[in-house]
Design a protein around this motif. Sequence first.
Motif, PDB file in Angstrom:
ATOM      1  N   ARG A  61       0.716  -0.804  -0.348  1.00  0.00           N
ATOM      2  CA  ARG A  61      -0.370   0.274  -0.147  1.00  0.00           C
ATOM      3  C   ARG A  61       0.980   1.193  -0.210  1.00  0.00           C
ATOM      4  O   ARG A  61      -0.004   2.401  -0.448  1.00  0.00           O
ATOM      5  N   GLY A 366      -0.678 -10.067  -6.066  1.00  0.00           N
ATOM      6  CA  GLY A 366      -0.232  -8.984  -5.063  1.00  0.00           C
ATOM      7  C   GLY A 366      -1.217  -8.050  -4.916  1.00  0.00           C
ATOM      8  O   GLY A 366      -2.644  -8.067  -4.335  1.00  0.00           O
ATOM      9  N   TYR A 367      -0.345  -6.452  -4.656  1.00  0.00           N
ATOM     10  CA  TYR A 367      -1.575  -5.683  -4.360  1.00  0.00           C
ATOM     11  C   TYR A 367      -1.359  -4.700  -4.445  1.00  0.00           C
ATOM     12  O   TYR A 367       0.169  -3.962  -4.726  1.00  0.00           O
ATOM     13  N   GLY A 368      -1.822  -2.863  -4.402  1.00  0.00           N
ATOM     14  CA  GLY A 368      -1.567  -1.669  -4.558  1.00  0.00           C
ATOM     15  C   GLY A 368      -0.767  -1.751  -6.299  1.00  0.00           C
ATOM     16  O   GLY A 368      -1.658  -1.901  -6.789  1.00  0.00           O
ATOM     17  N   VAL A 371       0.067  -4.459  -8.558  1.00  0.00           N
ATOM     18  CA  VAL A 371      -0.309  -5.232  -8.743  1.00  0.00           C
ATOM     19  C   VAL A 371      -0.268  -6.204 -10.119  1.00  0.00           C
ATOM     20  O   VAL A 371      -0.738  -5.005 -11.617  1.00  0.00           O
TER      21      VAL A 371
ATOM     22  N   ARG B   5     -12.303   2.556  -0.662  1.00  0.00           N
ATOM     23  CA  ARG B   5     -11.119   2.034  -1.028  1.00  0.00           C
ATOM     24  C   ARG B   5     -11.573   0.586  -2.247  1.00  0.00           C
ATOM     25  O   ARG B   5     -12.324   0.115  -2.000  1.00  0.00           O
ATOM     26  N   CYS B   6     -10.388   0.673  -3.360  1.00  0.00           N
ATOM     27  CA  CYS B   6     -10.808  -0.220  -4.644  1.00  0.00           C
ATOM     28  C   CYS B   6     -10.088  -1.735  -3.207  1.00  0.00           C
ATOM     29  O   CYS B   6      -9.660  -2.264  -2.393  1.00  0.00           O
ATOM     30  N   CYS B   9      -6.903  -3.876  -5.142  1.00  0.00           N
ATOM     31  CA  CYS B   9      -5.298  -3.526  -4.749  1.00  0.00           C
ATOM     32  C   CYS B   9      -5.451  -2.529  -3.699  1.00  0.00           C
ATOM     33  O   CYS B   9      -4.662  -1.832  -3.611  1.00  0.00           O
ATOM     34  N   GLY B  10      -6.161  -1.949  -2.736  1.00  0.00           N
ATOM     35  CA  GLY B  10      -5.928  -0.642  -2.277  1.00  0.00           C
ATOM     36  C   GLY B  10      -6.037   0.969  -2.897  1.00  0.00           C
ATOM     37  O   GLY B  10      -5.839   1.422  -1.796  1.00  0.00           O
TER      38      GLY B  10
END
Lengths: 423, 54
Positions: A61, A366-368, A371, B5-6, B9-10
Amino acid sequence: MTISEPLARTIIDPKSYARREIVDAAFAQIRAEQPLDKAELPDFEPFWVVSRHADIKEIERQPDIFHNGDMSTFLSPRDGVERVKALTGGEPNLIRSLVSVDGDEHKALRGVVFPHVTPRAIKPLEDQIRQIAREFVDHMLSFGGEVDFAQDVAFLYPLRVIMTVLGVPQEDEPFMLKLTQELFNNADPELNRRRAELTPEEMLKSLWETTMELEAYFAAVTEKFRANPTGQINSLIANATINGEFLNHRQLMGYYIIAATAGHDTTSNTTAGAMWALAERPELLKAMQESPDRINAFVEESIRWEVPVKHFMRSAVSDCEIGGRQIKGGDWLMLSYQSANRDETVWADPFDFRIDRDQNPQIAFGYGVHVCLGQHLARMEMRILWEELFKRLKSVEMAGPGERTISNFVCGPKHVPIRFTVN
Amino acid sequence: MRKWRCRNCGFIYDETLGLPDEGIAPGTRFEDIPEDWYCPDCGTEQDDFELVDY
Ligand code: HEM
Ligand SMILES: [Zn+2]
């Protein structure tokens, strides 16, 4: 206290990933006892092992604090990183792709392909992909009742899909498959470039040769698509400009290479792993045939289950606190997606394959901001293949032992021998 | 004003700031964003955003 050397060796040794239960057990212990702690091994820069789902999200994040490109983005021994720097003129990553850049450069590069891989943008591909899926289901059935599902189906179908989307001709698929496997499976004597056990030095040398071979191939692709642009992804990459200039050589090559490799190996591994899970659970096939509406849950669970990308690395730009631990600027962190996808605080029964989960916040993509760019395509092509397979399959069981690739990075099952009957 | 917030993916959509780069003026409520807008980081559609409290 740091993570003990045997435990640290277990979670980084490519050979342990070939027997995944060893890695799963090691990470279960790490999550219970040292969920965010350092590993200090003589041949590696020290690194934090990030094992929990929440901590990975917290790190991803904050891309301004946790960079991809300042240090190696995958786990590599100290002298390996030094040799890469010597080869690239100082960069810690051999390939300059989306996963090894940050900030504005990352945003601009990602923006080249992103609008073309959103759920809405890929919807029109559904019929074409279904056509391909049917072809491969027919191919599988042509084997009679026994097939190595990994080699003969799972490796080939996502390859055809991504090469179609990129604009790579079918006759080049075997070349792409071979080079992808060399790139990701260097530690595996069955799949690497030399077909042998390699020393770290030989591994780097063969990685470099593979990269050069890919670059030679893609140089011609740039020429072709600049002369005749199409809507295919390689053409978008070839013709993209940032601030009025074409991408530079390393950016172009990095983009082609990541799309042409990450774009199928991941999905292939997931598909092979899902078939393995199915072949060991007769009730699962039955459940899927009784409730076809569970297809998305099946696909999502198979991604959580297989976790084809085992880790990525980040490095901290400045001091900060994560999960109650003090991370210092310059620290290197291993984000273990495999561990996070088994986190007992997120899933009560992480070691069961279940299609009836209310929620499945798997983090295998993954993330952010980094991703996975291909996540919607990956989900769609897997859904379509399984829809087609579930219509035909009557029974499936393992016909021999399955086998996993020796690798700690992008990997999964390389042999899934099955015996099947059809409706 | 609220933040969303998504889930995938945040990514945070902050109503106060809007997304001027994408033609969404500061102060635009989440409900008033055009239907065809999707998460600028991961492509997820609007249904998959959740309200977050700050
Ligand atoms: C089941 C299939 C797949 C899995 C599990 C997977 C997993 C991942 C993961 C873990 C990352 C890094 C995310 C992060 O740092 O937070 C990633 C990035 C990426 N993936 Fe995938 N991937 C899959 C399929 C695909 C496909 C089909 C493509 C084809 C276009 C693709 C292209 C990429 C690219 C270009 C990136 C770099 C994104 C960035 O750094 O901005 N992947 N993927
Ligand atoms: Zn998003």
